[in-house]
Write a protein that holds these residues in place. Structure first.
Motif, PDB file in Angstrom:
ATOM      1  N   SER A 117      25.816  93.629  50.450  1.00 32.25           N
ATOM      2  CA  SER A 117      24.879  92.095  50.162  1.00 32.25           C
ATOM      3  C   SER A 117      25.147  91.373  51.422  1.00 32.25           C
ATOM      4  O   SER A 117      26.472  91.234  51.784  1.00 32.25           O
ATOM      5  CB  SER A 117      25.486  91.647  48.936  1.00 32.25           C
ATOM      6  OG  SER A 117      25.262  92.647  47.813  1.00 32.25           O
ATOM      7  N   VAL A 143      24.218  87.157  52.413  1.00 27.18           N
ATOM      8  CA  VAL A 143      23.610  85.909  51.977  1.00 27.18           C
ATOM      9  C   VAL A 143      23.714  85.059  53.286  1.00 27.18           C
ATOM     10  O   VAL A 143      24.604  85.050  53.915  1.00 27.18           O
ATOM     11  CB  VAL A 143      24.697  85.385  50.823  1.00 27.18           C
ATOM     12  CG1 VAL A 143      24.222  83.932  50.337  1.00 27.18           C
ATOM     13  CG2 VAL A 143      24.716  86.473  49.710  1.00 27.18           C
ATOM     14  N   VAL A 177      19.022  86.077  50.221  1.00 25.36           N
ATOM     15  CA  VAL A 177      19.861  87.352  49.771  1.00 25.36           C
ATOM     16  C   VAL A 177      19.358  88.777  50.044  1.00 25.36           C
ATOM     17  O   VAL A 177      18.044  88.835  49.707  1.00 25.36           O
ATOM     18  CB  VAL A 177      20.081  87.254  48.195  1.00 25.36           C
ATOM     19  CG1 VAL A 177      21.097  88.375  47.824  1.00 25.36           C
ATOM     20  CG2 VAL A 177      20.694  85.967  47.829  1.00 25.36           C
TER      21      VAL A 177
END
Length: 131
Positions: A51, A53, A87
């Motif tokens: 992930s 961000v 994101v």
């Protein structure tokens, strides 16, 4: 490769921007990890996940620019953008193909938004990924 059959994992993120909670994410797993991670709502059988961000005033421009590049990845990838938040998530069958996709995406972003910055993969990824 290695397979983890059971264990306990908790990953919790909180990002504040302008003194307000902008992003919250929590993943908590315990017990038979293999069965839980193979569920469609989690990793759907993928072996690697990542992930990213980003928070900034140019989030919309960044999202518009990079979104088409995600179609060229071998990973299952997606992007969400709202206000100053972007994101990106990646899922892959193996860590090496995901790593290659992430290097490609980060190189594209750096070339567009930070010309002249490092583009060597050793400088783009966490050191633990180079082990």
């Amino acid at each position: 490769g290695e397979s983890v059959l059971s264990g306990h994992m908790k990953d919790k993120w909180r990002i504040r921007y302008d003194k307000k909670l902008l992003f919250a994410d929590c993943l908590s797993l315990e017990g038979n990890l293999q069965d839980q991670l193979s569920a469609p709502a989690l990793l759907a059988g993928s072996k690697s996940c990542a992930s990213f961000v980003y928070v900034g005033e140019d989030a919309e421009e960044l999202a518009r620019y990079i979104s088409p590049h995600l179609n060229d990845t071998t990973s299952i990838s997606g992007l969400s953008q709202q206000g100053p938040l972007v994101v990106m998530r990646f899922l892959a069958e193996d860590a090496q193909s995901m790593r290659t996709d992430i290097i490609t995406i980060l190189t594209e972003l750096l070339a567009k938004f930070m010309p002249g910055s490092a583009t060597d993969s050793a400088d783009l990824l966490p050191r633990v990924w180079s082990c």
